[in-house]
Design a protein around this motif. Structure first.
Motif, short mmCIF file in Angstrom:
data_model
loop_
_atom_site.label_atom_id
_atom_site.label_comp_id
_atom_site.label_asym_id
_atom_site.label_seq_id
_atom_site.Cartn_x
_atom_site.Cartn_y
_atom_site.Cartn_z
N VAL A 16 38.88 36.78 35.38
CA VAL A 16 38.50 38.13 35.81
C VAL A 16 38.13 38.05 37.28
O VAL A 16 37.54 37.08 37.73
N THR A 17 38.52 39.08 38.02
CA THR A 17 38.14 39.11 39.44
C THR A 17 36.93 40.03 39.61
O THR A 17 36.99 41.21 39.29
N ILE A 18 35.85 39.43 40.05
CA ILE A 18 34.62 40.21 40.26
C ILE A 18 34.34 40.22 41.76
O ILE A 18 34.09 39.17 42.35
N ASP A 19 34.37 41.37 42.35
CA ASP A 19 34.12 41.51 43.79
C ASP A 19 34.92 40.49 44.61
O ASP A 19 34.39 39.85 45.52
N GLY A 20 36.19 40.32 44.21
CA GLY A 20 37.05 39.44 44.98
C GLY A 20 37.01 37.98 44.56
O GLY A 20 37.85 37.19 44.98
N GLU A 21 36.07 37.65 43.72
CA GLU A 21 35.95 36.25 43.31
C GLU A 21 36.47 36.10 41.88
O GLU A 21 36.15 36.91 41.01
N THR A 22 37.28 35.07 41.64
CA THR A 22 37.80 34.89 40.29
C THR A 22 36.81 34.10 39.44
O THR A 22 36.31 33.06 39.86
N VAL A 23 36.53 34.64 38.28
CA VAL A 23 35.59 33.99 37.37
C VAL A 23 36.32 33.75 36.06
O VAL A 23 37.10 34.57 35.61
N ARG A 24 36.06 32.60 35.46
CA ARG A 24 36.69 32.29 34.17
C ARG A 24 35.61 32.36 33.09
O ARG A 24 34.60 31.68 33.17
N VAL A 25 35.84 33.22 32.12
CA VAL A 25 34.86 33.35 31.03
C VAL A 25 35.59 33.24 29.69
O VAL A 25 36.79 33.49 29.61
N PRO A 26 34.86 32.86 28.64
CA PRO A 26 35.50 32.77 27.32
C PRO A 26 35.93 34.15 26.84
O PRO A 26 35.25 35.15 27.13
N GLU A 27 37.00 34.20 26.10
CA GLU A 27 37.47 35.46 25.55
C GLU A 27 36.36 36.06 24.67
O GLU A 27 35.71 35.34 23.92
N GLY A 28 36.15 37.35 24.78
CA GLY A 28 35.09 37.99 24.02
C GLY A 28 33.83 38.20 24.85
O GLY A 28 32.95 38.95 24.47
N ALA A 29 33.76 37.50 25.99
CA ALA A 29 32.61 37.72 26.87
C ALA A 29 32.70 39.12 27.46
O ALA A 29 33.78 39.70 27.57
N THR A 30 31.54 39.66 27.83
CA THR A 30 31.54 41.00 28.41
C THR A 30 31.70 40.90 29.93
O THR A 30 31.58 39.83 30.52
N VAL A 31 31.93 42.05 30.52
CA VAL A 31 32.01 42.11 31.99
C VAL A 31 30.66 41.67 32.58
O VAL A 31 30.61 41.00 33.60
N LEU A 32 29.58 42.04 31.88
CA LEU A 32 28.26 41.64 32.35
C LEU A 32 28.13 40.11 32.36
O LEU A 32 27.60 39.53 33.31
N ASP A 33 28.63 39.48 31.29
CA ASP A 33 28.62 38.01 31.26
C ASP A 33 29.39 37.46 32.46
O ASP A 33 28.95 36.49 33.10
N ALA A 34 30.53 38.07 32.73
CA ALA A 34 31.35 37.60 33.84
C ALA A 34 30.63 37.79 35.17
O ALA A 34 30.68 36.93 36.05
N CYS A 35 29.92 38.93 35.29
CA CYS A 35 29.17 39.18 36.52
C CYS A 35 28.06 38.13 36.68
O CYS A 35 27.80 37.64 37.78
N GLU A 36 27.42 37.81 35.57
CA GLU A 36 26.37 36.80 35.63
C GLU A 36 26.95 35.45 36.00
O GLU A 36 26.37 34.69 36.78
N ALA A 37 28.15 35.17 35.44
CA ALA A 37 28.80 33.91 35.78
C ALA A 37 29.15 33.85 37.27
O ALA A 37 29.18 32.79 37.87
N ALA A 38 29.39 35.02 37.84
CA ALA A 38 29.70 35.08 39.27
C ALA A 38 28.42 35.10 40.11
O ALA A 38 28.49 35.27 41.33
N GLY A 39 27.29 34.99 39.44
CA GLY A 39 26.03 34.92 40.17
C GLY A 39 25.51 36.28 40.61
O GLY A 39 24.66 36.37 41.49
N LEU A 40 26.00 37.35 39.97
CA LEU A 40 25.55 38.68 40.38
C LEU A 40 24.43 39.15 39.47
O LEU A 40 24.36 38.80 38.30
N ASP A 41 23.58 39.97 40.04
CA ASP A 41 22.43 40.48 39.30
C ASP A 41 22.63 41.99 39.10
O ASP A 41 22.35 42.79 39.97
N ILE A 42 23.16 42.35 37.93
CA ILE A 42 23.43 43.76 37.64
C ILE A 42 22.22 44.32 36.89
O ILE A 42 21.78 43.71 35.93
N PRO A 43 21.68 45.45 37.34
CA PRO A 43 20.53 45.99 36.60
C PRO A 43 20.94 46.41 35.18
O PRO A 43 22.06 46.89 34.97
#
Lengths: 322, 622
Positions: A16-43
């Motif tokens: 998944v590309t989050i803000d230009g950065e590609t993140v690899r997450v397990p299938e079934g993970a949420t976008v929020l999980d992917a954002c966290e994996a990218a080091g982002l802090d979503i409220p």
């Protein structure tokens, strides 16, 4: 002798590309999980790590390319090739407005991080006008569904009302309720299966309520406090915490948190004791505990504080005004 | 489920009302008398609670008998269906037509929505208030309420009267004056003239050009033979000859798109559902027509009920469903009666049931009545309402074709969409696609109301212009100020834009929408800010409350419009108009972008278009 270990189906990974950065997450993970994996802090507010996402508050919305509307990151599954913008003008605008709409209608004074997010997004909840006066106790429990009086435009409507204090263990201060549904889910089929509370009414007039707004002591509540555990705003709080806050004595900087094992029975649930001035003021439970996932029963949740309060009363140190 | 009850006791009448629907209780575990023998075996689990979908019908049963639902009655329903009382309370309080506080048996609902407002419901309400006291106050055995759109816009101003009792009644009436409202409150619907036949709503009735409305006013809607004599049920025979795949091909070829407002290709929806391996599949007919200004589905159901039953049978056959739910709004008593009769007679004659037309296909329909909630017309909220949950929209994905009603693949279609299936099957998909324009095929029903000589439902091929449609309804009036297209969720069109062709693509390009086919003409006697306020109040009342942008946004939108209207009348400071308009835009954008469902996403459309296209609230405008 060797024993086979079930490894389950192999998990595929999605990019998944989050803000230009590609993140690899397990299938079934949420976008929020992917954002966290990218080091982002979503409220997040209505998201609970131990509950099925309700995606009601919309503070975690992000922009997904190809989607007509913004997408709640807490519940949308990450899909291969998804391109997500968490910080676009559009996403920031909606997050800011959600914070403003909540801030203008609900008392967020005990919501962790609310002030920080308000500042981050430049949210100004006061711009909808001065807050309307809180209504009388019970007034919001008997509103006529589908009908409301015309506002005068001079004040901004709120859900503020006096707290419901109808038992010795915890308080329901619905003037702080953002209607995230987490307490209802925790009380119902997702955890406790007590079904003491539901969402009643509709729209802005919706409330969390027992049947016919009966007092908790007359409801199906078993006082497990699992609703208090998941409440994101402090609308539900220990009576001890509520009283200390009322007295202006609640001070987290003076508190310690000790995780131990509940001594009431043999299950061995983890309890985290929040102690202020050598008194247990609140009990939580670690959400990552594989057995209880943050849930307790009345004994672990309230047993210790109750003993303490009863002891205090016996000693007559702090006579209660009942 | 280990439920705790507060032991409120139902009256014999309440118990009887519930038992009339559910049958007598099986044992002490499910609401009956507890005895020693019954305590030998615990009964519960799925068997006890798998009829949660009867919760709303049971609530209706008590409401219809007593006029309100007491705690004892709710408690009894919960015991019968194994529903937690707090959840049942949440479901019951979701609906405007159910009362959880003592209420007199008779309730008169006076419509104050867009078309009725333009036809003087404001004065009607003022006069009724003067004579009977404020809305909601009991007047010997009755109350009256203001109501959102009752779907009687061609006969505005309208009212809807419900009377609880052993043989409950519900009656629509329009146009009404204050005398009639007062008489209805004091003595009931019996004191009124009988309702005019459905054909009065179709000024074109009897015309050769009609396709969807061809039977309205031409056949007795209660007579199956009359329907068959005019070609009824030949489409179903043809569908059986084509086979499910053949029907899907015709529907795909026809280019039919949904008429409920979203314009999704019907063929794609059907094919996707038919292909789902998970079974059973369900069909849901969305007859919860509640968009202010919309009444076309009511006219179809009242005037030609068998056409809908036949269409649903074909839809079920093509998509592999054996059960269809027909969810009709609670304010349509005559349409409901017509459909119940049509279903019963069709069942008697083997047109519904285990072996439809002797062709080995089983299909039946269950009718479910809404209880006053616009949101239940949303395609996933309707599932929750049928299942006995609060009528809140679900988040998508998953889409209904994968997981819909009861978590199974579901086709959900609007009434008008389904009725289009008949001409498609009879003429063939390509022939149908030749009507209208390239991307908007077939004919469309428009609900014309407001400032026109002959309001009613009109059927025209896609591509006719708005001006042509207004000409049909008696001509464009000189003092026409605007036309609201698509209802409360739609947008305004200026008098200089009347030549817009009525197609999905042309209206979209013109910054408006066909929506559900609302065409509300507004002349310069109408106070436009008042119309916008009514729209805002409507969305504030009808928001389900789930998501923040809609729940609070609709409130802030209404508050800002109150300020702007006051300033417009010169009653308040005008200095903040620009700030309030900016505020509306910001709130509107968040509602559009971040709401869960179409209600919140469109709640600002009409206001936005009035500000941008009509200049409402701008300097020098009114």
């Amino acid at each position: 002798m060797t024993q086979s270990v079930d490894l389950g189906l192999p998990t595929r990974l999605v990019d998944v590309t989050i803000d230009g950065e590609t993140v690899r997450v397990p299938e079934g993970a949420t976008v929020l999980d992917a954002c966290e994996a990218a080091g982002l802090d979503i409220p997040t507010l209505c998201y609970g790590d131990t509950l099925t996402p309700k995606n009601a508050c919309r503070v975690c919305v992000v922009e997904v390319e190809g989607s007509r509307t913004l997408v709640p990151s807490c519940s949308r599954q990450a899909a291969e090739g998804m391109v997500v913008h968490t910080d676009s003008e559009r996403a920031r605008h909606s997050r800011k407005l959600v914070l403003e709409l909540l801030g203008s209608s609900v008392d967020l004074s005990t919501t962790p991080r609310a002030d920080e997010w308000m500042a981050d997004y430049g949210a100004d909840p006061d711009r909808f006008g001065p807050r309307a006066e809180p209504v009388q106790a019970g007034a919001r429990d008997v509103l006529h569904t589908g009908h409301h009086g015309e506002p005068d435009g001079a004040t901004a409507a709120t859900v503020e009302q006096p707290p419901k204090v109808d038992n010795d263990l915890y308080v329901r201060d619905y003037g702080k309720c953002i209607l995230c549904y987490k307490c209802v889910d925790a009380c119902g089929e997702q955890w406790q299966n007590s079904f003491a509370i539901g969402v009643a009414g509709r729209g802005f007039d919706a409330t969390i309520s027992t049947e016919f707004a009966a007092p908790l002591t007359d409801s199906a509540c078993v006082y497990c406090g699992n609703c208090v555990e998941v409440c994101p705003t402090g609308a539900l709080s220990f009576k001890t915490e509520f009283d200390l806050r009322e007295a202006g004595e609640w001070d987290e900087s003076r508190q310690t948190e000790t995780t131990t094992i509940c001594a009431f029975c043999g299950v061995g649930c983890n309890v985290s004791l929040h102690v202020q001035d050598n008194e247990i003021v609140k009990v939580t439970s670690p959400h990552d505990n594989p057995v209880t996932h943050g849930n307790l029963c009345i004994k672990g949740r309230f047993g210790l504080t109750h003993v303490q309060v009863a002891r205090k009363e016996r000693r007559g140190r702090e006579p209660r005004e009942d | 489920m280990d439920l705790r009850f507060r032991d409120a006791v139902p009256t014999a009448e309440e118990r009887d009302a519930v038992d009339a629907l559910l049958g007598p209780p099986a044992d002490g575990w499910r609401g009956g008398e507890r005895d020693a023998a019954g305590l030998q075996h615990a009964r519960g689990g799925h068997e006890a609670r798998d009829r949660r979908d009867l919760l709303l019908p049971a609530l209706h049963a008590v409401q219809d008998r007593l006029g309100w639902i007491s705690e004892g009655a709710l408690d009894y329903i919960c015991r019968r269906l194994s529903v937690p009382p707090a959840e049942a309370y949440g479901v019951a309080t979701f609906y405007a037509l159910l009362s959880l506080r003592p209420a007199p048996p008779r309730a008169v609902h006076v419509c104050t929505d867009l078309a009725c407002r333009a036809a003087g419901s404001g004065d009607l309400v003022a006069e009724t208030t003067r004579r009977l006291g404020p809305a909601g106050a009991p007047v010997n055995g009755a109350t009256w309420h203001e109501s959102p759109c009752l779907g009687l816009c061609e006969r505005a101003p309208a009212m809807f009267i419900t009377e609880a009792g052993d043989s409950p009644s519900a009656v629509s009436a329009g146009p009404v004056n204050a005398d009639e409202v007062v008489r209805a409150v004091r003595t009931g619907a019996g004191a009124l003239e009988p309702e005019a036949p459905p054909a009065v709503s179709v000024p074109q009735a009897g015309s050769e050009d009609l396709v969807l409305l061809r039977n309205v006013g031409m056949v007795d809607p209660a007579d199956l033979d009359a329907y068959r004599a005019r070609g009824g049920y030949t489409a179903l025979r043809r569908a059986f000859d084509l086979g499910p795949a053949g029907v899907l091909r015709e529907i795909n070829d026809s280019g039919l798109v949904g008429r409920g407002g979203a314009a999704f290709p019907t063929g794609r929806k059907w094919s996707a559902t038919a292909a789902q391996p998970d079974h059973p599949h369900y069909l849901v007919c969305n007859a919860d027509e509640s968009e202010p200004g919309t009444f076309k589905d009511r006219v179809l159901m009242e005037g030609d009920p068998y056409a809908l039953i036949e269409s649903m049978t074909i839809a079920g056959y093509a998509t592999g469903c054996h059960l269809g739910y027909l969810y009709i709004r609670g304010e349509y008593p005559r349409a409901e009666a017509a459909l119940l009769n049509a279903m019963a007679t069709a069942r008697e004659r083997g047109l519904l049931g285990d072996n439809v037309l002797g062709r080995g296909y089983a299909f039946d329909i269950e009718l479910r009545r809404g209880a006053g909630a616009y949101i239940c017309g949303e395609e996933t909220a309707i599932f929750n309402s049928i299942e006995g949950e609060r009528g809140e929209p679900r988040s998508k994905p998953p889409f209904p074709v994968e997981r819909g009603l009861f978590g199974k693949p579901t086709v959900v279609n609007n009434v008008e969409t389904l009725v289009n299936v008949l001409p498609i099957i009879l003429r063939g998909g390509p022939a149908y696609a030749a009507i209208g324009t390239g991307t908007s095929t077939g004919t469309k029903l428009f609900c014309v109301s407001g400032s026109v000589a002959e309001p009613g439902v009109y059927e025209v091929p896609f591509g006719a212009t708005l001006r042509e449609l207004l000409e049909l309804a008696g001509g464009v009036r000189e003092n026409l100020r605007a036309v609201l297209l698509g209802g409360a969720a739609g947008a305004f069109v200026r008098p200089d834009e009347l030549d817009v062709p009525l197609t999905f693509e042309d209206t979209r390009a013109a910054g408006t929408t066909l929506g559900s086919g609302v065409v509300l003409a507004i002349d310069d006697s109408t106070d436009l800010p008042g119309v916008l306020l009514r729209i805002a109040a409507f969305f504030r009342d009808e928001s389900c409350g789930q998501c923040v942008p809609c729940r609070v946004g609709t409130v802030r939108q209404e508050e800002a419009l109150v300020r702007l209207s006051a300033a417009n009348r010169g009653a308040g400071a005008n200095g903040h108009a620009a700030a309030d308009i900016a505020l509306l835009r910001e709130v509107g954008q968040a509602m559009k972008d971040a709401s869960i469902c179409g209600l919140g996403q469109t709640a600002w459309n009409a206001v936005e278009s009035a500000i941008d296209k009509l200049g409402t609230f701008q300097e020098g405008a009114s």
